[in-house]
Design a protein around this motif. Structure first.
Motif, PDB file in Angstrom:
ATOM      1  N   UNK A   1       0.849  -1.193   0.000  1.00 46.38           N
ATOM      2  CA  UNK A   1       0.000   0.000   0.000  1.00 46.38           C
ATOM      3  C   UNK A   1       0.886   1.244   0.000  1.00 46.38           C
ATOM      4  N   UNK A   2       0.440   2.268  -0.712  1.00 48.47           N
ATOM      5  CA  UNK A   2       1.244   3.483  -0.825  1.00 48.47           C
ATOM      6  C   UNK A   2       0.358   4.723  -0.739  1.00 48.47           C
ATOM      7  N   UNK A   3       1.010   5.873  -0.457  1.00 50.61           N
ATOM      8  CA  UNK A   3       0.338   7.180  -0.496  1.00 50.61           C
ATOM      9  C   UNK A   3       0.572   7.825  -1.859  1.00 50.61           C
ATOM     10  N   UNK A   4      -0.468   8.530  -2.320  1.00 50.28           N
ATOM     11  CA  UNK A   4      -0.352   9.287  -3.577  1.00 50.28           C
ATOM     12  C   UNK A   4      -0.080  10.756  -3.262  1.00 50.28           C
ATOM     13  N   UNK A   5      -0.041  11.581  -4.286  1.00 46.95           N
ATOM     14  CA  UNK A   5       0.199  13.003  -4.095  1.00 46.95           C
ATOM     15  C   UNK A   5       1.601  13.400  -4.504  1.00 46.95           C
ATOM     16  N   UNK A   6       1.989  14.616  -4.107  1.00 46.58           N
ATOM     17  CA  UNK A   6       3.279  15.166  -4.502  1.00 46.58           C
ATOM     18  C   UNK A   6       4.227  15.393  -3.318  1.00 46.58           C
ATOM     19  N   UNK A   7       3.815  15.058  -2.120  1.00 45.78           N
ATOM     20  CA  UNK A   7       4.634  15.321  -0.937  1.00 45.78           C
ATOM     21  C   UNK A   7       5.593  14.156  -0.702  1.00 45.78           C
ATOM     22  N   UNK A   8       6.638  14.121  -1.524  1.00 46.10           N
ATOM     23  CA  UNK A   8       7.543  12.967  -1.501  1.00 46.10           C
ATOM     24  C   UNK A   8       8.371  12.879  -0.217  1.00 46.10           C
ATOM     25  N   UNK A   9       8.554  14.015   0.455  1.00 45.58           N
ATOM     26  CA  UNK A   9       9.291  13.985   1.713  1.00 45.58           C
ATOM     27  C   UNK A   9       8.366  13.737   2.907  1.00 45.58           C
ATOM     28  N   UNK A  10       7.086  13.483   2.613  1.00 43.64           N
ATOM     29  CA  UNK A  10       6.115  13.194   3.668  1.00 43.64           C
ATOM     30  C   UNK A  10       5.361  11.898   3.373  1.00 43.64           C
ATOM     31  N   UNK A  11       6.050  10.941   2.764  1.00 43.12           N
ATOM     32  CA  UNK A  11       5.504   9.594   2.625  1.00 43.12           C
ATOM     33  C   UNK A  11       4.931   9.235   1.285  1.00 43.12           C
ATOM     34  N   UNK A  12       4.883  10.156   0.323  1.00 45.51           N
ATOM     35  CA  UNK A  12       4.328   9.821  -0.989  1.00 45.51           C
ATOM     36  C   UNK A  12       5.246   8.835  -1.714  1.00 45.51           C
ATOM     37  N   UNK A  13       4.630   7.839  -2.319  1.00 40.60           N
ATOM     38  CA  UNK A  13       5.362   6.802  -3.065  1.00 40.60           C
ATOM     39  C   UNK A  13       5.970   7.373  -4.344  1.00 40.60           C
ATOM     40  N   UNK A  14       7.208   6.897  -4.633  1.00 39.84           N
ATOM     41  CA  UNK A  14       7.867   7.375  -5.848  1.00 39.84           C
ATOM     42  C   UNK A  14       8.894   6.351  -6.309  1.00 39.84           C
ATOM     43  N   UNK A  15       9.360   6.531  -7.535  1.00 43.18           N
ATOM     44  CA  UNK A  15      10.454   5.723  -8.096  1.00 43.18           C
ATOM     45  C   UNK A  15      11.716   6.575  -8.098  1.00 43.18           C
ATOM     46  N   UNK A  16      12.828   6.008  -7.607  1.00 35.75           N
ATOM     47  CA  UNK A  16      14.079   6.755  -7.473  1.00 35.75           C
ATOM     48  C   UNK A  16      15.191   6.065  -8.253  1.00 35.75           C
ATOM     49  N   UNK A  17      16.122   6.878  -8.729  1.00 33.45           N
ATOM     50  CA  UNK A  17      17.281   6.340  -9.450  1.00 33.45           C
ATOM     51  C   UNK A  17      18.408   5.942  -8.507  1.00 33.45           C
ATOM     52  N   UNK A  18      18.374   6.446  -7.274  1.00 29.99           N
ATOM     53  CA  UNK A  18      19.435   6.119  -6.324  1.00 29.99           C
ATOM     54  C   UNK A  18      18.835   5.879  -4.950  1.00 29.99           C
ATOM     55  N   UNK A  19      19.500   5.045  -4.176  1.00 25.86           N
ATOM     56  CA  UNK A  19      19.041   4.758  -2.817  1.00 25.86           C
ATOM     57  C   UNK A  19      19.158   6.000  -1.939  1.00 25.86           C
ATOM     58  N   UNK A  20      20.215   6.784  -2.147  1.00 30.12           N
ATOM     59  CA  UNK A  20      20.392   7.988  -1.335  1.00 30.12           C
ATOM     60  C   UNK A  20      19.271   8.983  -1.588  1.00 30.12           C
ATOM     61  N   UNK A  21      18.811   9.067  -2.835  1.00 31.31           N
ATOM     62  CA  UNK A  21      17.702   9.953  -3.155  1.00 31.31           C
ATOM     63  C   UNK A  21      16.432   9.538  -2.432  1.00 31.31           C
ATOM     64  N   UNK A  22      16.170   8.225  -2.409  1.00 33.85           N
ATOM     65  CA  UNK A  22      14.995   7.718  -1.700  1.00 33.85           C
ATOM     66  C   UNK A  22      15.104   8.008  -0.209  1.00 33.85           C
ATOM     67  N   UNK A  23      16.266   7.687   0.392  1.00 34.19           N
ATOM     68  CA  UNK A  23      16.423   7.829   1.836  1.00 34.19           C
ATOM     69  C   UNK A  23      16.364   9.287   2.276  1.00 34.19           C
TER      70      UNK A  23
END
Length: 533
Positions: free
Chosen positions: A309-331
């Motif tokens: 299960x994931x959150x939608x929206x644009x608030x990626x630094x507040x839990x919104x699901x996204x695809x990242x090119x690097x682990x550091x970017x995700x973290x």
């Protein structure tokens, strides 16, 4: 079931299992059809002709519970995916240290006339192995009764046999260590055949290896104890990991350069909502939306049976699901979730669990031990007795049955729902600061109910668990529990405890009123009010 006389390394005796601890270098001189190999690889057990006698020794069940281990993938529990491990450090391990098995104290089994196999002197009232082996030694010595200091000589021989327990212990550990050093081995690895046979023949209720169909008539087939253990461990594991957030990488069929990282991912919809609430996003618990967006479901090729299960929206630094090119970017965007102690990283690290084979009271481990007297130690008899001549003391082999007996007290007292819930609420580990902490309390409560022999729940107690899952009620339950825990931990420090208690009760009652006004039940709040100390 009745006793099974088979040639396999696993035999059945009533509701118990006997496992022949055989790890020979060679397994087969012929091949089974492929269809059979998919399920089992044949492993012969000990033939009775390999030993001169058998002996039984009771050992603590708990000291052998973790020797044989199975690692399984909780997302794919097919038998062929099991991995096997022998942990030599857990052989006769009492949770503090290992000790030698006192084989010399085993009781030699009764004489078997059909095989001429049994004790040296069936009529003797002392049939311990150390006495039986001593009689074997004496039998090879002519006129032994004429020996001066016969009693002292006998005691020395028995002491030598007792001392061999330590030598056998070292040899067993050395042999088991050679398998421990291999680590976990997969289904195709023949070095773990006996352990695969043990697991395979006791996993499925209709797999009675070596038993004719006619023999099964009238048998009561019960659910597999091993399978019960596996299911319990998986359920407990899933309860635990459902509290946290993860990421999944695209390692399947990709190179490092094209690796993608997907997250945050949740295993439980309630946990998504409570996490979003803790991150101060707008949550509609009834409609299960975050900032007006419904929760999304995601699956991955690596985990086809799991829905995240994931959150939608644009608030990626507040839990919104996204695809990242690097682990550091995700973290970088997971800092808010990390601050809530909910981030557990790569989901692949949570997939495997290890289950120790659950031996039961009365199960047996069987192994062969050979006593090899050193003839050089008996040269004195050539000098003492002219008729000793070229006599030698032959080797003697025993098949030992280590019969496991429960020695630790197993909890049988039925716990009450009240005592379990109170113990959690009073524990500093479960101090409630956010709604996420309530989710943890609910998960821990369900785990304890499942594993701690809690009596059947009443309708009110069932409702309490339901309320702890009801995201509409959680904001009000949060206020009530916080007030209750504040009073429990601080009442004796307060200058005017009577007035402060009234304030706490008023706050909790107000939360109950709010729940009633929105049409929600409030059994958990009634519980808190009834248990203000």
């Amino acid at each position: 079931m009745t006793s099974r006389n088979t040639t396999h390394s696993v035999n059945f005796d009533g509701s118990n299992v006997q496992f022949d601890l055989v790890f020979p270098p060679q397994f087969l001189s012929f091949a089974f059809p492929e269809s059979l190999q998919e399920h089992f690889i044949y492993q012969p057990g000990f033939s009775e002709t390999l030993s001169n006698a058998s002996a039984t020794l009771e050992v603590p069940l708990e000291n052998f519970q973790e020797v044989f281990q199975v690692r399984l993938n909780t997302t794919n529990t097919e038998f062929r995916n099991y991995e096997y491990f022998v942990d030599y450090t857990k052989w006769n391990f009492n949770s503090i240290s290992q000790s030698e098995v006192p084989f010399s104290q085993a009781l030699v089994d009764a004489y078997d006339g059909s095989l001429n196999r049994g004790p040296m002197n069936p009529s003797h009232n002392n049939q311990l192995v150390k006495r039986d082996m001593a009689r074997h030694v004496f039998k090879a010595i002519p006129n032994v009764e004429r020996l001066n200091n016969l009693q002292q000589f006998q005691n020395n021989i028995i002491k030598m046999i007792e001392d061999m327990d330590g030598l056998f212990h070292e040899k067993i550990l050395q042999t088991l260590k050679s398998f421990s050093d291999l680590g976990f081995r997969d289904f195709e690895d023949t070095s773990m055949n006996p352990l695969k046979i043990l697991v395979g023949t006791t996993t499925f209720e209709d797999n009675l290896v070596g038993v004719d169909e006619a023999e099964q008539q009238g048998d009561d087939i019960t659910e597999s104890v091993f399978l019960q253990k596996v299911n319990q461990e998986i359920q407990s594991h899933n309860h635990t990991i459902s509290q946290y957030a993860y990421y999944v990488d695209s390692s399947y069929g990709t190179t490092d350069a094209s690796m993608k990282y997907f997250g945050p991912l949740f295993l439980d919809a309630d946990n998504v909502l409570t996490t979003a609430y803790a991150l101060q996003r707008f949550v509609n618990f009834e409609e299960e939306t975050v900032d007006g967006f419904p929760l999304q479901q995601v699956t991955f090729q690596d985990y086809p049976n799991i829905v995240f299960y994931t959150m939608a929206g644009m608030k990626y630094d507040m839990g919104t699901y996204n695809e990242y090119d690097s682990l550091s970017g995700l973290e970088t965007n997971m800092q808010g979730i990390m601050a809530l102690n909910l981030w557990k990283g790569n989901f692949v690290d949570q997939v495997n669990i290890t289950v120790a084979y659950p031996f039961q009271d009365g199960d047996k481990l069987s192994l062969l031990l050979e006593y090899v007297p050193d003839s050089l130690n008996f040269q004195i008899f050539n000098e003492t007795f002219s008729n000793f001549g070229n006599n030698s003391i032959t080797n003697r082999t025993y098949q030992f049955f280590l019969k496991m007996k429960q020695t630790k007290i197993v909890q049988t007292t039925v716990l009450s729902f009240q005592s379990v819930l109170l113990s959690i609420l009073q524990n500093d580990k479960y101090e409630v600061k956010t709604i996420v902490d309530i989710v943890r309390i609910r998960i821990e409560l369900e785990i304890k109910i499942y594993h701690k022999n809690v009596d059947s729940l009443t309708s009110t107690e069932e409702s309490i668990i339901g309320e702890l899952k009801n995201t509409t009620s959680l904001p009000y339950i949060l206020i009530a529990i916080q007030n209750w825990q504040y009073w429990y931990k601080n009442w004796y420090l307060i200058g005017n405890p009577i007035n402060e208690r009234q304030v706490v009760e008023t706050n909790i009652t107000s939360a109950k009123t709010e729940l009633t006004n929105i049409g929600q039940t409030s059994h958990i709040i009634d519980f808190l009010l009834d248990h203000i100390s």
